[in-house]
Each structure stands twice: as structure tokens, then as C-alpha cells.
Design a protein around this motif. Structure first.
Motif, PDB file in Angstrom:
ATOM      1  N   GLN A   1       0.842  -1.188   0.000  1.00 54.63           N
ATOM      2  CA  GLN A   1       0.000   0.000   0.000  1.00 54.63           C
ATOM      3  C   GLN A   1       0.875   1.236   0.000  1.00 54.63           C
ATOM      4  O   GLN A   1       1.988   1.220   0.540  1.00 54.63           O
ATOM      5  CB  GLN A   1      -0.897   0.011   1.250  1.00 54.63           C
ATOM      6  CG  GLN A   1      -1.806  -1.214   1.351  1.00 54.63           C
ATOM      7  CD  GLN A   1      -2.641  -1.206   2.603  1.00 54.63           C
ATOM      8  OE1 GLN A   1      -3.317  -0.237   2.923  1.00 54.63           O
ATOM      9  NE2 GLN A   1      -2.617  -2.310   3.341  1.00 54.63           N
TER      10      GLN A   1
ATOM     11  N   TYR B   1      -7.023   0.352   6.295  1.00 53.02           N
ATOM     12  CA  TYR B   1      -6.645   1.015   7.531  1.00 53.02           C
ATOM     13  C   TYR B   1      -7.156   2.458   7.495  1.00 53.02           C
ATOM     14  O   TYR B   1      -7.026   3.162   6.507  1.00 53.02           O
ATOM     15  CB  TYR B   1      -5.126   1.067   7.674  1.00 53.02           C
ATOM     16  CG  TYR B   1      -4.487  -0.124   8.350  1.00 53.02           C
ATOM     17  CD1 TYR B   1      -4.752  -1.422   7.930  1.00 53.02           C
ATOM     18  CD2 TYR B   1      -3.599   0.058   9.402  1.00 53.02           C
ATOM     19  CE1 TYR B   1      -4.143  -2.500   8.539  1.00 53.02           C
ATOM     20  CE2 TYR B   1      -2.986  -1.017  10.026  1.00 53.02           C
ATOM     21  CZ  TYR B   1      -3.260  -2.303   9.582  1.00 53.02           C
ATOM     22  OH  TYR B   1      -2.661  -3.368  10.187  1.00 53.02           O
TER      23      TYR B   1
ATOM     24  N   PHE C   1      -6.544   5.964   9.789  1.00 54.06           N
ATOM     25  CA  PHE C   1      -5.668   6.525  10.816  1.00 54.06           C
ATOM     26  C   PHE C   1      -6.312   7.748  11.456  1.00 54.06           C
ATOM     27  O   PHE C   1      -7.039   8.506  10.803  1.00 54.06           O
ATOM     28  CB  PHE C   1      -4.326   6.939  10.212  1.00 54.06           C
ATOM     29  CG  PHE C   1      -3.398   5.790   9.941  1.00 54.06           C
ATOM     30  CD1 PHE C   1      -3.494   5.070   8.771  1.00 54.06           C
ATOM     31  CD2 PHE C   1      -2.447   5.432  10.879  1.00 54.06           C
ATOM     32  CE1 PHE C   1      -2.643   3.994   8.516  1.00 54.06           C
ATOM     33  CE2 PHE C   1      -1.590   4.365  10.648  1.00 54.06           C
ATOM     34  CZ  PHE C   1      -1.690   3.640   9.460  1.00 54.06           C
TER      35      PHE C   1
ATOM     36  N   ASN D   1      -2.460  -9.957   9.851  1.00 59.54           N
ATOM     37  CA  ASN D   1      -1.684  -9.336   8.789  1.00 59.54           C
ATOM     38  C   ASN D   1      -1.049  -8.056   9.314  1.00 59.54           C
ATOM     39  O   ASN D   1      -1.726  -7.073   9.585  1.00 59.54           O
ATOM     40  CB  ASN D   1      -2.569  -9.026   7.583  1.00 59.54           C
ATOM     41  CG  ASN D   1      -2.747 -10.236   6.687  1.00 59.54           C
ATOM     42  OD1 ASN D   1      -1.778 -10.784   6.180  1.00 59.54           O
ATOM     43  ND2 ASN D   1      -3.980 -10.671   6.514  1.00 59.54           N
TER      44      ASN D   1
ATOM     45  N   ALA E   1      -5.229  -6.513   6.098  1.00 62.29           N
ATOM     46  CA  ALA E   1      -4.214  -5.465   6.079  1.00 62.29           C
ATOM     47  C   ALA E   1      -4.641  -4.365   5.131  1.00 62.29           C
ATOM     48  O   ALA E   1      -3.854  -3.520   4.750  1.00 62.29           O
ATOM     49  CB  ALA E   1      -2.874  -6.035   5.643  1.00 62.29           C
ATOM     50  N   TYR E   2      -5.904  -4.386   4.771  1.00 64.39           N
ATOM     51  CA  TYR E   2      -6.433  -3.415   3.827  1.00 64.39           C
ATOM     52  C   TYR E   2      -7.488  -2.567   4.526  1.00 64.39           C
ATOM     53  O   TYR E   2      -8.195  -3.045   5.401  1.00 64.39           O
ATOM     54  CB  TYR E   2      -7.060  -4.153   2.643  1.00 64.39           C
ATOM     55  CG  TYR E   2      -7.776  -3.255   1.666  1.00 64.39           C
ATOM     56  CD1 TYR E   2      -9.156  -3.312   1.534  1.00 64.39           C
ATOM     57  CD2 TYR E   2      -7.069  -2.364   0.882  1.00 64.39           C
ATOM     58  CE1 TYR E   2      -9.822  -2.490   0.643  1.00 64.39           C
ATOM     59  CE2 TYR E   2      -7.716  -1.533  -0.013  1.00 64.39           C
ATOM     60  CZ  TYR E   2      -9.096  -1.611  -0.139  1.00 64.39           C
ATOM     61  OH  TYR E   2      -9.734  -0.796  -1.026  1.00 64.39           O
TER      62      TYR E   2
END
Lengths: 111, 113
Positions: free
Chosen positions: A33, B102, B104, A97, B99-100
Motif C-alpha cells: 500500500q 486502515y 488513521f 496481517n 491489512a487493507y
């Protein structure tokens, strides 16, 4: 553990210039990413790109997973593009992950 | 609007004091994370939590503690055992196991005075 290296560490551009930021990673990863952190600290996801190429306006990204690198292209840069660009890779560890971040490329775009 | 709220934005700590940083999310995310950012470095994981009442140490957990009593809240305490606490602290959340996606918070800048 996996290493994530970004280059260049710093970049200064005149408004309107194009640039390429690079991210190298040392091992196979689940995904990659790109994030942008603005000068006030807010982190925004730009691309989720485990492989291939994506484009979003003036930004595009390409990941070549077999060669373990990703590139972020910024075209016709604007002062609002300033900030720090991070790439992050995911690896499965400890039951989840885990995102591992590079040290970032600090970009300053001057008018 | 859904998002993550961190407070305070700036925090000053005296030597030997414990301080607590707040992180609240209304995204209905299961997983929450605390990262530390130092100048010229990437984000390093301090603690993470995938469900309520459970949390795990990250890469640099020494001198920090957390709790996860509610899904929406994941406060971080910087204890006096943390010898170099001056840094920028970021809280994040995501759907558990991914893990995708996110999201913040806007961060808390902690300075030791």
C-alpha cells in the motif's frame, strides 16, 4: 524480518514537475500500500496495489511483485502534494496481517 | 462521519509521569493499532488489538500499556519506563484480519519537558 526501503528520502520539486518514488521490499508480501501523510500528520491511503498498475487522477502506482518493488508516480505536482509518502507491505505474523512501513519519502513542492 | 478521534493533539509530559493518549473510533472496526513515528522513520507498531479484551505486543511495546474494554476505544498509556517517549503517536483501525482499509487518526504529539 522483511525490509522495506524507500527512495529518495527527500525530494524537492517545482510545481508542475513529475516525480517517481520507489519502494523495494526484501521478501514476498501479501500486499503493498501507498500512504500520504500531510504536513499536519494525517495519513491517508492512496493505493492498495499488490501487483499491476492503478491510477487515480495525477497519481499512479505500479507494483512488480516478482521483482519486489513498487513505484509511485506523481504527475503535474501541486503544493498540496507535499508531505511524506510511505509504502507499507503486509505479512502474516502472529495471527494477523502486520503492516510494515518504509521510512518514507519527504516531498516538498514549491510554487 | 465515521472516523478515528485522537486526543489530545499535543501533550507534554514531565519526567517520571505516566500519560494516557485517547483513541476512539466509530467505524465498527474490530482491530485497532498504535504506532509510533520518529523523525525520518517509518511507523513502528507498539500494540494491536483484534477484539475486545484482547491485545498483543507489537515491535516496540516496552514502556507502554493499553486496554481494550470497549470496541470503540483503545487508549495508550506511556509509562515512566519509556525512556524516550517524545514522538508522534498514531492510532489506526481496520476490519479484523485484513491489512487493507486502515483508517488513521490525526495523531498526538508527545513531548517530554
Amino acid at each position: 524480518g522483511i525490509q522495506v526501503e524507500q527512495s529518495p528520502p527527500d525530494l524537492i520539486l517545482q510545481e508542475g514537475a513529475n516525480s517517481t518514488l520507489r519502494c523495494n521490499f526484501s521478501d514476498s508480501v501479501n500486499n503493498l500500500q501507498w500512504f500520504h501523510q500531510n504536513p499536519w500528520g494525517q495519513l491517508i491511503n492512496l493505493f492498495y496495489i499488490p501487483s499491476g498498475t492503478k491510477q487515480n487522477g495525477r497519481l499512479s502506482a505500479t507494483t512488480v511483485a516478482t521483482e519486489r518493488y513498487s513505484l509511485l508516480y506523481i504527475s503535474s505536482s501541486q503544493t498540496t502534494d507535499s508531505g511524506v509518502y510511505f509504502c507499507a507491505v503486509a505479512m502474516f505474523s502472529g495471527g494477523y496481517n502486520k503492516l510494515i512501513f518504509g521510512a518514507g519519502t519527504r516531498l516538498a513542492v514549491h510554487p | 462521519d465515521g472516523g478515528i478521534t485522537q486526543s489530545p493533539k499535543y501533550l507534554f509530559r514531565k519526567e517520571g509521569q505516566n500519560v494516557t493518549l485517547s483513541c476512539e473510533q466509530n467505524l465498527n472496526h474490530d482491530a485497532m493499532y498504535w504506532y509510533r513515528q520518529d523523525p525520518g522513520q517509518g511507523l513502528r507498531l507498539i500494540y494491536y488489538s483484534q477484539i475486545v479484551n484482547d491485545f498483543q505486543k507489537g515491535d516496540i511495546a516496552e514502556g507502554y500499556s493499553v486496554s481494550r474494554e470497549k470496541k470503540e476505544s483503545f487508549p495508550l498509556t506511556v509509562t515512566s519506563a519509556q525512556k524516550n517517549p517524545t514522538a508522534f503517536y498514531l492510532c489506526a483501525s481496520s476490519q479484523s484480519g485484513t491489512a487493507y482499509g486502515y483508517t488513521f487518526g490525526s495523531g498526538t504529539r508527545l513531548t517530554v519537558v
